[in-house]
Design an enzyme around this catalytic site. Sequence first.
Site, short mmCIF file in Angstrom:
data_model
loop_
_atom_site.label_atom_id
_atom_site.label_comp_id
_atom_site.label_asym_id
_atom_site.label_seq_id
_atom_site.Cartn_x
_atom_site.Cartn_y
_atom_site.Cartn_z
N TYR A 203 -8.37 0.71 17.92
CA TYR A 203 -9.57 -0.11 18.16
C TYR A 203 -9.32 -1.59 17.89
N ARG B 45 -2.72 -2.51 -5.50
CA ARG B 45 -3.47 -2.93 -6.69
C ARG B 45 -3.25 -1.99 -7.88
N GLY C 243 0.81 -1.22 0.00
CA GLY C 243 0.00 0.00 0.00
C GLY C 243 0.84 1.27 0.00
N GLY C 244 2.02 1.24 -0.60
CA GLY C 244 2.91 2.40 -0.52
C GLY C 244 2.67 3.50 -1.54
N ASP D 198 -2.36 -7.70 -5.49
CA ASP D 198 -3.50 -7.71 -4.58
C ASP D 198 -3.13 -8.66 -3.44
N PHE E 207 -14.37 1.18 5.62
CA PHE E 207 -15.41 2.19 5.40
C PHE E 207 -16.36 2.11 6.59
N LYS F 170 -8.06 -5.96 12.31
CA LYS F 170 -6.87 -5.37 12.96
C LYS F 170 -6.55 -6.13 14.26
N LEU G 7 -0.14 7.06 4.39
CA LEU G 7 0.95 6.80 5.34
C LEU G 7 2.02 5.88 4.75
C1 HXC Z 1 -21.09 -0.42 2.62
C2 HXC Z 1 -19.63 -1.10 0.97
C3 HXC Z 1 -19.00 0.17 0.98
C4 HXC Z 1 -19.51 1.17 1.89
C5 HXC Z 1 -18.04 -1.06 -0.50
N1 HXC Z 1 -19.00 -1.81 0.04
N2 HXC Z 1 -18.02 0.15 0.06
N3 HXC Z 1 -20.66 -1.39 1.78
N4 HXC Z 1 -20.54 0.82 2.69
N5 HXC Z 1 -18.98 2.38 1.96
C6 HXC Z 1 -19.35 -3.20 -0.33
C7 HXC Z 1 -19.75 -3.31 -1.79
O1 HXC Z 1 -21.11 -2.96 -1.98
C8 HXC Z 1 -19.47 -4.79 -2.05
O2 HXC Z 1 -20.45 -5.62 -1.53
C9 HXC Z 1 -18.23 -5.06 -1.22
O3 HXC Z 1 -18.20 -4.04 -0.20
C10 HXC Z 1 -16.94 -4.96 -2.02
O4 HXC Z 1 -16.90 -3.69 -2.65
P1 HXC Z 1 -15.94 -3.41 -3.89
O5 HXC Z 1 -16.06 -1.97 -4.22
O6 HXC Z 1 -16.15 -4.42 -4.96
O7 HXC Z 1 -14.49 -3.74 -3.21
P2 HXC Z 1 -13.04 -3.41 -3.70
O8 HXC Z 1 -13.03 -2.88 -5.11
O9 HXC Z 1 -12.21 -4.60 -3.39
O10 HXC Z 1 -12.61 -2.16 -2.78
C11 HXC Z 1 -12.34 -2.33 -1.41
C12 HXC Z 1 -12.90 -1.18 -0.55
C13 HXC Z 1 -12.40 0.20 -1.11
C14 HXC Z 1 -12.42 -1.42 0.88
C15 HXC Z 1 -14.41 -1.19 -0.62
O11 HXC Z 1 -12.87 1.27 -0.28
C16 HXC Z 1 -10.91 0.28 -1.18
O12 HXC Z 1 -10.32 -0.07 -2.22
N6 HXC Z 1 -10.23 0.72 -0.09
C17 HXC Z 1 -8.75 0.78 -0.02
C18 HXC Z 1 -8.24 1.95 0.73
C19 HXC Z 1 -8.87 2.22 2.09
O13 HXC Z 1 -9.94 1.71 2.40
N7 HXC Z 1 -8.21 3.09 2.88
C20 HXC Z 1 -8.67 3.47 4.17
C21 HXC Z 1 -7.90 2.81 5.24
S1 HXC Z 1 -8.25 3.69 6.67
P3 HXC Z 1 -21.67 -6.25 -2.45
O14 HXC Z 1 -22.42 -7.10 -1.51
O15 HXC Z 1 -22.44 -5.05 -2.93
O16 HXC Z 1 -20.99 -6.98 -3.57
C22 HXC Z 1 -8.03 2.77 8.03
C23 HXC Z 1 -7.86 3.65 9.26
C24 HXC Z 1 -8.66 3.32 10.43
O17 HXC Z 1 -7.98 1.59 7.99
C25 HXC Z 1 -8.50 4.25 11.61
C26 HXC Z 1 -8.71 5.73 11.38
C27 HXC Z 1 -8.58 6.59 12.61
P1 NAP Z 2 -4.70 4.72 2.26
O1 NAP Z 2 -3.91 5.84 1.66
O2 NAP Z 2 -6.04 4.43 1.70
O3 NAP Z 2 -3.79 3.42 2.20
C1 NAP Z 2 -4.26 2.13 2.04
C2 NAP Z 2 -3.43 1.48 0.94
O4 NAP Z 2 -3.78 0.08 0.87
C3 NAP Z 2 -3.67 2.06 -0.44
O5 NAP Z 2 -2.43 2.54 -0.94
C4 NAP Z 2 -4.19 0.90 -1.28
O6 NAP Z 2 -3.63 0.94 -2.59
C5 NAP Z 2 -3.72 -0.30 -0.49
N1 NAP Z 2 -4.57 -1.49 -0.69
C6 NAP Z 2 -5.89 -1.59 -0.46
N2 NAP Z 2 -6.35 -2.81 -0.78
C7 NAP Z 2 -5.27 -3.50 -1.21
C8 NAP Z 2 -5.09 -4.83 -1.69
N3 NAP Z 2 -6.11 -5.67 -1.77
N4 NAP Z 2 -3.83 -5.22 -2.05
C9 NAP Z 2 -2.79 -4.36 -1.98
N5 NAP Z 2 -2.91 -3.10 -1.53
C10 NAP Z 2 -4.12 -2.67 -1.16
O7 NAP Z 2 -4.92 4.96 3.83
P2 NAP Z 2 -3.91 5.33 5.01
O8 NAP Z 2 -4.65 6.21 5.92
O9 NAP Z 2 -2.59 5.75 4.49
O10 NAP Z 2 -3.75 3.91 5.74
C11 NAP Z 2 -2.50 3.25 5.85
C12 NAP Z 2 -2.52 2.30 7.05
O11 NAP Z 2 -2.64 3.04 8.26
C13 NAP Z 2 -3.67 1.31 7.05
O12 NAP Z 2 -3.23 0.07 7.56
C14 NAP Z 2 -4.65 1.94 8.00
O13 NAP Z 2 -5.52 1.00 8.58
C15 NAP Z 2 -3.69 2.52 9.01
N6 NAP Z 2 -4.26 3.58 9.86
C16 NAP Z 2 -4.46 4.82 9.34
C17 NAP Z 2 -4.95 5.81 10.17
C18 NAP Z 2 -5.13 7.22 9.68
O14 NAP Z 2 -5.54 8.07 10.46
N7 NAP Z 2 -4.85 7.52 8.43
C19 NAP Z 2 -5.24 5.53 11.51
C20 NAP Z 2 -5.04 4.24 11.99
C21 NAP Z 2 -4.53 3.27 11.15
P3 NAP Z 2 -4.41 0.45 -3.91
O15 NAP Z 2 -5.73 1.12 -3.92
O16 NAP Z 2 -3.50 0.82 -5.05
O17 NAP Z 2 -4.52 -1.05 -3.78
#
Ligand code: HXC
Ligand code: NAP
Length: 293
Positions: free
Chosen positions: A156, A48, A23-24, A74, A106, A171, A28
């Site tokens: 959490y 990805r 995820g680089g 992936d 999400f 997590k 972060l």
């Molecule tokens: C409800 C959702 C949804 C949403 C997707 N889905 N988004 N359901 N609310 N907001 C459902 C879809 O309807 C589908 O189910 C299933 O999830 C898969 O969705 P896809 O879009 O096909 O998945 P995919 O393309 O693999 O994408 C994965 C993803 C996307 C997680 C949904 O957001 C993503 O690529 N995220 C990567 C980056 C990321 O999330 N970064 C944040 C990390 S923050 P159905 O049943 O309809 O098929 C973090 C920090 C925490 O972790 C702490 C902060 C303080």
């Molecule tokens: P981010 O920019 O969305 O980073 C998530 C990365 O994961 C993206 O670069 C994404 O790249 C990659 N990723 C997602 N699905 C993947 C898959 N299936 N295979 C390979 N790579 C995948 O969010 P961020 O805030 O920097 O988060 C980084 C880390 O910090 C995460 O572990 C998150 O839980 C943690 N964290 C963040 C916060 C915060 O406040 N930001 C707080 C607590 C913990 P692609 O879309 O190209 O795949």
Amino acid sequence: MHNYAKPMLRDGALQGKTILLTGGGSGLGKSMARYFLELGAKVCIASRSFERLQQAADELSAATGGEVLPLACDVRDYAAVEGLLQQVLDKFGSVDVLVNNAAGNFISPTERLSNRAFDTVVDIVLKGSYNCTLALGKHWIANNQPAAVLSIVTTYAWTGSGYVVPSACAKAGVLAMTRSLAVEWAKYGIRFHAIAPGPFPTEGAWSRLIPPGMEDQFDLTKRVPLRRAGDHQELANLAAYLVSDFGTYLNGEVVTIDGGEWLQGAGEFSALDAVPQSMWDQIQSQMKKQAKS
Ligand code: HXC
Ligand code: NAP
């Protein structure tokens, strides 16, 4: 610039190390990759979207002069992770550090989630982390090579949290893996670390975790006793220290970097912050009287 936003380690502190960071290409992960490169490491960033990785790699190598290899992968797919490892070995010859940073998340009331939605987050976070850890671990053990694994979790992971339940479950699993393997694989010279960040603004997290139009109400920094968000360099400093040779006696530890956020949430009387200083004389004299009567 505040001191906390400055690089911490001495030049060359990661010289000779190759780091595979998932995820680089954004957030972060990109900030950690930048600092690892500045400190002399070779870095593979893997996620990805190859386009985003390539862009990040161009930017990072131009900024640091370091060697960065973008590879599409992936992490949910074990065969793809094995292929990723092979490509890193082909390019750099060895790999010393894995950073499990990739995540998906999400917000949603849990009863509104489809089973596929639940799977999606757990698969990226937990399965992705154990796929990478298992593939690299087998390689390190077979080659008798010391190594380090750093996983980015959240606070959490141990408190749990509503509305991000798949992420909380996943997590927590990553933290359990960290603590378990810290013991089991110590005999192979493989050490494990975790970082639990509080709020560090990134596009990826903010766009998925803060309801649109409610940014002020859900301003995460208001929950932090230090009243500010984390700076990316602060997290990069901690990550670099943990994976460097200076962090080798730490094993199985989760380091929280959240300005005191989760403890404020846990403290029974933290809400008394809302009492103005000017009222404490009156409150205390009244309460002392009551206690005597
Ligand atoms: C409800 C959702 C949804 C949403 C997707 N889905 N988004 N359901 N609310 N907001 C459902 C879809 O309807 C589908 O189910 C299933 O999830 C898969 O969705 P896809 O879009 O096909 O998945 P995919 O393309 O693999 O994408 C994965 C993803 C996307 C997680 C949904 O957001 C993503 O690529 N995220 C990567 C980056 C990321 O999330 N970064 C944040 C990390 S923050 P159905 O049943 O309809 O098929 C973090 C920090 C925490 O972790 C702490 C902060 C303080
Ligand atoms: P981010 O920019 O969305 O980073 C998530 C990365 O994961 C993206 O670069 C994404 O790249 C990659 N990723 C997602 N699905 C993947 C898959 N299936 N295979 C390979 N790579 C995948 O969010 P961020 O805030 O920097 O988060 C980084 C880390 O910090 C995460 O572990 C998150 O839980 C943690 N964290 C963040 C916060 C915060 O406040 N930001 C707080 C607590 C913990 P692609 O879309 O190209 O795949």
